[in-house]
Design a protein around this motif. Structure first.
Motif, PDB file in Angstrom:
ATOM      1  N   GLN A 185       4.436  -6.000  -3.803  1.00 29.49           N
ATOM      2  CA  GLN A 185       3.177  -5.409  -4.282  1.00 29.49           C
ATOM      3  C   GLN A 185       3.153  -3.906  -4.029  1.00 29.49           C
ATOM      4  O   GLN A 185       2.758  -3.112  -4.873  1.00 29.49           O
ATOM      5  N   HIS A 186       3.574  -3.561  -2.831  1.00 32.12           N
ATOM      6  CA  HIS A 186       3.531  -2.161  -2.393  1.00 32.12           C
ATOM      7  C   HIS A 186       4.447  -1.293  -3.260  1.00 32.12           C
ATOM      8  O   HIS A 186       4.067  -0.201  -3.689  1.00 32.12           O
ATOM      9  N   ILE A 187       5.642  -1.802  -3.528  1.00 30.33           N
ATOM     10  CA  ILE A 187       6.600  -1.034  -4.345  1.00 30.33           C
ATOM     11  C   ILE A 187       6.069  -0.883  -5.764  1.00 30.33           C
ATOM     12  O   ILE A 187       6.051   0.217  -6.324  1.00 30.33           O
ATOM     13  N   LYS A 188       5.612  -2.016  -6.328  1.00 30.95           N
ATOM     14  CA  LYS A 188       5.204  -2.004  -7.728  1.00 30.95           C
ATOM     15  C   LYS A 188       3.964  -1.134  -7.958  1.00 30.95           C
ATOM     16  O   LYS A 188       3.894  -0.390  -8.929  1.00 30.95           O
ATOM     17  N   HIS A 189       2.997  -1.224  -7.064  1.00 30.06           N
ATOM     18  CA  HIS A 189       1.710  -0.558  -7.313  1.00 30.06           C
ATOM     19  C   HIS A 189       1.548   0.799  -6.637  1.00 30.06           C
ATOM     20  O   HIS A 189       0.678   1.566  -7.016  1.00 30.06           O
ATOM     21  N   VAL A 190       2.353   1.074  -5.619  1.00 25.67           N
ATOM     22  CA  VAL A 190       2.157   2.344  -4.895  1.00 25.67           C
ATOM     23  C   VAL A 190       3.444   3.188  -4.841  1.00 25.67           C
ATOM     24  O   VAL A 190       3.472   4.326  -5.311  1.00 25.67           O
ATOM     25  N   ILE A 191       4.501   2.616  -4.281  1.00 26.40           N
ATOM     26  CA  ILE A 191       5.678   3.445  -3.966  1.00 26.40           C
ATOM     27  C   ILE A 191       6.373   3.940  -5.240  1.00 26.40           C
ATOM     28  O   ILE A 191       6.584   5.150  -5.409  1.00 26.40           O
ATOM     29  N   VAL A 247       2.290  14.475  -1.495  1.00 29.17           N
ATOM     30  CA  VAL A 247       2.822  13.431  -0.606  1.00 29.17           C
ATOM     31  C   VAL A 247       1.751  12.378  -0.339  1.00 29.17           C
ATOM     32  O   VAL A 247       0.573  12.699  -0.251  1.00 29.17           O
ATOM     33  N   ILE A 248       2.180  11.119  -0.259  1.00 33.07           N
ATOM     34  CA  ILE A 248       1.260  10.071   0.165  1.00 33.07           C
ATOM     35  C   ILE A 248       1.786   9.420   1.439  1.00 33.07           C
ATOM     36  O   ILE A 248       2.995   9.397   1.681  1.00 33.07           O
ATOM     37  N   LEU A 249       0.842   8.921   2.215  1.00 36.86           N
ATOM     38  CA  LEU A 249       1.166   8.273   3.484  1.00 36.86           C
ATOM     39  C   LEU A 249       0.766   6.814   3.355  1.00 36.86           C
ATOM     40  O   LEU A 249      -0.362   6.506   2.954  1.00 36.86           O
ATOM     41  N   THR A 250       1.675   5.920   3.669  1.00 35.53           N
ATOM     42  CA  THR A 250       1.355   4.501   3.534  1.00 35.53           C
ATOM     43  C   THR A 250       2.086   3.707   4.625  1.00 35.53           C
ATOM     44  O   THR A 250       2.742   4.302   5.476  1.00 35.53           O
ATOM     45  N   ARG A 251       1.922   2.379   4.619  1.00 39.80           N
ATOM     46  CA  ARG A 251       2.520   1.607   5.711  1.00 39.80           C
ATOM     47  C   ARG A 251       2.899   0.206   5.247  1.00 39.80           C
ATOM     48  O   ARG A 251       2.412  -0.274   4.218  1.00 39.80           O
ATOM     49  N   GLU A 252       3.745  -0.431   6.049  1.00 44.25           N
ATOM     50  CA  GLU A 252       4.098  -1.834   5.789  1.00 44.25           C
ATOM     51  C   GLU A 252       3.994  -2.652   7.063  1.00 44.25           C
ATOM     52  O   GLU A 252       4.281  -2.125   8.130  1.00 44.25           O
ATOM     53  N   ILE A 285      10.583   8.590   2.391  1.00 41.44           N
ATOM     54  CA  ILE A 285      10.909   8.719   3.821  1.00 41.44           C
ATOM     55  C   ILE A 285      10.244   7.588   4.596  1.00 41.44           C
ATOM     56  O   ILE A 285       9.041   7.354   4.449  1.00 41.44           O
ATOM     57  N   THR A 286      11.013   6.897   5.398  1.00 43.47           N
ATOM     58  CA  THR A 286      10.422   5.817   6.200  1.00 43.47           C
ATOM     59  C   THR A 286      10.574   6.115   7.696  1.00 43.47           C
ATOM     60  O   THR A 286      11.506   6.806   8.112  1.00 43.47           O
ATOM     61  N   VAL A 321       6.837   9.986  -0.663  1.00 45.67           N
ATOM     62  CA  VAL A 321       6.186   8.838  -0.023  1.00 45.67           C
ATOM     63  C   VAL A 321       6.665   8.750   1.424  1.00 45.67           C
ATOM     64  O   VAL A 321       7.873   8.699   1.670  1.00 45.67           O
ATOM     65  N   ILE A 322       5.709   8.759   2.330  1.00 44.18           N
ATOM     66  CA  ILE A 322       6.045   8.537   3.739  1.00 44.18           C
ATOM     67  C   ILE A 322       5.508   7.168   4.111  1.00 44.18           C
ATOM     68  O   ILE A 322       4.314   6.896   3.956  1.00 44.18           O
ATOM     69  N   CYS A 323       6.389   6.327   4.567  1.00 48.83           N
ATOM     70  CA  CYS A 323       5.990   4.948   4.847  1.00 48.83           C
ATOM     71  C   CYS A 323       6.266   4.586   6.307  1.00 48.83           C
ATOM     72  O   CYS A 323       7.385   4.753   6.796  1.00 48.83           O
ATOM     73  N   ASP A 324       5.209   4.124   6.970  1.00 45.53           N
ATOM     74  CA  ASP A 324       5.297   3.674   8.357  1.00 45.53           C
ATOM     75  C   ASP A 324       5.861   2.242   8.328  1.00 45.53           C
ATOM     76  O   ASP A 324       5.120   1.305   8.039  1.00 45.53           O
ATOM     77  N   ARG A 325       7.138   2.121   8.527  1.00 43.21           N
ATOM     78  CA  ARG A 325       7.945   0.892   8.453  1.00 43.21           C
ATOM     79  C   ARG A 325       8.282   0.519   7.015  1.00 43.21           C
ATOM     80  O   ARG A 325       7.482   0.678   6.108  1.00 43.21           O
TER      81      ARG A 325
END
Ligand code: TMP
Length: 207
Positions: free
Chosen positions: A77-83, A35-40, A7-8, A93-97
């Motif tokens: 990086q974000h996709i490979k290591h986190v998302i 669930v994890i919360l992350t950002r771009e 979810i973005t 995964v909730i991503c701020d942007r």
């Protein structure tokens, strides 16, 4: 184990993304959904370093091509290591942007070619796309007034009103192109009303 949902959250400056991202995170946690919360840009050590470089308004002038590539470098990086690892283990995964921001800021704001962005999107993401995107929309003037109260402007926030009008228009175009994925919510209404709409759009994913 089924794959998690992605979810973005998107929107211009000062539309209340952070408040609502946190709301969804806590809403899912309360339902015992991992669930994890992350950002771009950001979300990994290297991507956060790239974020600092991208937002630094004391930086030398950043060529728009460099800005675009740095956004996608951080995203890779974000996709490979986190998302991807999170989705694969069943976490949401909730991503701020995410990439709609690239269409809005680099495409709309900087006027970069959409086909160039699409090419990088396919290269970096393969078939990965959000399951749901919540786009918070408010008139630019209202958003910038709210953003102004948060403190000093960063490199993007220091752009002109015209830049943000173009960003907003590009976001609204994304919502028209992807009506199934992107849910457009007017940000200048009561927070409780916004959160009720968010609960409604989340419910099909929770079934
Ligand atoms: P924010 O997430 O704290 O609002 O700050 C991130 C800034 O980076 C914001 O001004 C939008 C900008 N941005 C882009 O220009 N392109 C992108 O692809 C992303 C993810 C963010």
């Amino acid at each position: 184990m089924s794959r998690g949902k992605f979810i973005t959250f998107e929107g211009g400056e000062g539309v209340g993304k952070t408040t609502n991202v946190t709301f969804v995170f806590e809403y899912l946690q309360a339902r015992k959904i991992p669930v994890i919360l992350t950002r771009e840009p950001g979300g990994t050590k290297l991507a956060e370093k790239l974020r600092t470089l991208l937002l630094d308004k004391k930086s030398e002038a950043i060529a728009e091509e460099a800005e675009l590539l740095l956004m996608f470098a951080a995203r890779a990086q974000h996709i490979k290591h986190v998302i991807e690892p999170a989705l694969a283990r069943g976490d949401w995964v909730i991503c701020d942007r995410f990439t709609d921001a690239t269409y809005a800021y680099q495409g709309g704001g900087r006027n970069m070619k959409i086909s160039t962005i699409e090419g990088l999107e396919n290269l970096v993401q393969g078939s990965l796309r959000p399951d749901l995107t919540i786009l918070l929309d408010a008139p630019v003037k209202i958003g910038m007034e709210r953003a102004g109260k948060r403190g000093e402007f960063d490199r993007f926030e220091s752009e002109t009103m015209q830049f943000f009008e173009n960003v907003r228009r590009a976001y609204l175009l994304q919502a028209e192109i992807h009506p199934q994925r992107i849910k457009l919510i007017k940000a200048n209404q009561q927070l409780t009303d916004i959160q009720q709409i968010i609960i409604n759009v989340l419910s099909p994913l929770l079934r």
